[in-house]
Design a protein around this motif. Structure first.
Motif, PDB file in Angstrom:
ATOM      1  N   GLU A   1       0.523  73.693  65.691  1.00  9.18           N
ATOM      2  CA  GLU A   1       1.034  73.147  64.415  1.00  9.18           C
ATOM      3  C   GLU A   1       2.427  72.539  64.609  1.00  9.18           C
ATOM      4  O   GLU A   1       2.796  71.578  63.931  1.00  9.18           O
TER       5      GLU A   1
ATOM      6  N   VAL B   1      -7.147  72.843  65.750  1.00  4.83           N
ATOM      7  CA  VAL B   1      -6.276  71.726  65.387  1.00  4.83           C
ATOM      8  C   VAL B   1      -5.796  70.992  66.649  1.00  4.83           C
ATOM      9  O   VAL B   1      -5.673  69.763  66.658  1.00  4.83           O
TER      10      VAL B   1
ATOM     11  N   HIS C   1      -6.590  67.887  61.414  1.00  4.47           N
ATOM     12  CA  HIS C   1      -7.303  68.929  60.669  1.00  4.47           C
ATOM     13  C   HIS C   1      -8.712  68.522  60.221  1.00  4.47           C
ATOM     14  O   HIS C   1      -9.529  69.389  59.941  1.00  4.47           O
TER      15      HIS C   1
ATOM     16  N   ASP D   1       4.497  76.680  58.927  1.00  4.05           N
ATOM     17  CA  ASP D   1       3.542  75.970  58.086  1.00  4.05           C
ATOM     18  C   ASP D   1       3.213  76.698  56.785  1.00  4.05           C
ATOM     19  O   ASP D   1       3.710  76.361  55.717  1.00  4.05           O
TER      20      ASP D   1
ATOM     21  N   HIS E   1      -7.627  78.752  64.336  1.00  3.77           N
ATOM     22  CA  HIS E   1      -7.239  77.546  63.594  1.00  3.77           C
ATOM     23  C   HIS E   1      -6.356  76.605  64.427  1.00  3.77           C
ATOM     24  O   HIS E   1      -6.629  75.413  64.540  1.00  3.77           O
TER      25      HIS E   1
HETATM   26 ZN    ZN Z   1      -3.186  74.005  60.041  1.00  4.64          ZN
END
Ligand code: ZN
Ligand code: ADP
Length: 370
Positions: free
Chosen positions: A188, A283, A257, A140, A279
């Motif tokens: 992700e 998510v 997000h 990402d 994070h």
């Molecule tokens: Zn992210």
């Protein structure tokens, strides 16, 4: 498995993303990304002792004339500050770095963002070579050219779009990545599965593939992990190539997000070390909520939320709002976020079969019900 992908952005230098085992020792590959006589390796104190010597030795073997300096900062998101940014610039000044110097960002997303932003600013922009060492950064943040630091007022408030000169993802370094960081990266990866058809119709079956390989991914099976990284980078490269500045479908990469950020902000970015969700974990929860919202609005079948939740649970990720966070507090956060207007809040919603789109003006009552 190894792969080389190209990212071509209008008006910017095309760059290569190289993915494979032991690329850190590939002096020829590394040296090809350095144009001038100065390079600064920026890393953190977890990653540098493991990998900085190898990068430096490999480079120096092919380019004995290169002057290489190193800046090592403490690990963690709270180091992504203007002060650390200043330290990177000071290190470049100490190196008497010229316009053809390179910054080598060796680390996770924090290092990539911080060193990338310094590279974007030194003499109005020099080459940045991203060597991501977390799964999250590989799939990402290292691809796409977004760089930033945080302010006390919020995350990523100061930054620049500065595409890297090259991205070198050495899959072998993932062996030392803590389990929790690996799982955060897998969240992700799942995001690409949920949006795959919209991102690249030619690779529509990614969600099914993830379901077939969840345990292998969790076990860091090298060939499966490398394939996942290559496919995610291909998705990201395709989207960034047609939408560098996020006016269009790059926004689909924010699936999960809106909820996720609200959770992160509401728990004060407590993250891995503060007893909160990091994070990727936020998510993961956000994606389940976004899929349930999609179903509530009739965009996805009711079963899509359960299917996504099962996959994330197999990847040992959280799938529900943490204890102590009130849904209406999250709603207030989302309302304060720039994505809301009088009609409601803007979400990325999905159909459960790989298609996603931006839906503005979602009524707060529907969100709260989810
Ligand atoms: Zn992210
Ligand atoms: P992210 O990529 O998730 O934004 P960070 O840059 O904060 O994350 O990195 C997450 C943590 O993992 C940091 O503590 C960092 O030092 C550590 N780390 C990064 N890469 C590796 C690696 N390959 N091996 C061991 N630890 C690593």
């Amino acid at each position: 498995m190894s792969a080389v992908l190209k990212v071509a952005v209008d008006g910017a230098h095309p760059y290569a993303i190289s993915i494979g085992a032991d690329l850190l020792d590939d002096g020829v590959l590394l040296a090809a990304t350095i144009r001038g006589r100065h390079a600064l390796i920026v890393s953190d104190s977890n990653v540098a002792p493991l990998y900085a010597d190898r990068v430096q030795a490999a480079l120096q073997a092919v380019r004995p004339d290169l002057t290489i300096a190193r800046l090592v900062i403490p690990p963690g998101e709270h180091e992504k500050t203007l002060q650390r940014f200043g330290e990177v610039l000071d290190a470049l000044a100490g190196l008497s770095a010229t316009r053809d110097a390179a910054v080598i960002a060796l680390g996770g997303g924090v290092i990539g963002d911080l060193a990338g932003f310094a590279g974007a600013c030194w003499m109005r922009g020099i080459d940045v070579v991203q060597i991501p060492t977390t799964l999250l950064a590989m799939v990402d943040s290292s691809v796409g050219g977004k760089t930033a630091v945080d302010l006390p007022a919020g995350k990523n408030l100061v930054g620049a779009f500065h595409p890297p000169r090259a991205v070198i993802a050495d899959t072998s370094v993932l062996h030392t990545l803590p389990d929790r960081e690996l799982r955060a990266g897998l969240a992700e990866v799942v995001k690409y599965g949920v949006t795959a058809v919209s991102l690249d119709p030619a690779d529509a079956g990614f969600l099914d593939w993830l379901e077939a390989h969840a345990e292998a991914l969790l076990a860091r099976e090298p060939a499966i992990t490398a394939e996942a990284i290559a496919r995610c980078c291909a998705f990201k490269a395709a989207v960034v190539g047609r939408d560098l500045l996020e006016h269009g479908d790059r926004a689909l990469l924010n699936f999960g997000h809106t909820f996720g950020h609200a959770i992160e902000v509401e728990q004060g970015y407590a993250g891995t070390h503060g007893g909160g969700l990091n994070h990727g974990e936020a998510v993961a929860v956000g994606m389940v909520l976004a899929m349930r919202l999609s179903a509530a609005l009739g965009l996805a079948p009711a079963s899509a939320g359960d299917r996504l939740q099962r996959l994330l649970q197999r990847l040992e990720l959280p799938t529900s709002i943490p204890e102590g966070l009130a849904p209406d507090a999250l709603l207030t956060r989302m309302r304060l976020d720039k994505k809301a207007d009088a009609a409601g809040i803007r979400f990325i919603l999905a159909d459960g079969a790989g298609r996603a789109r931006v839906v503005p003006g979602v009524e707060e009552a529907t969100v709260l019900a989810v």
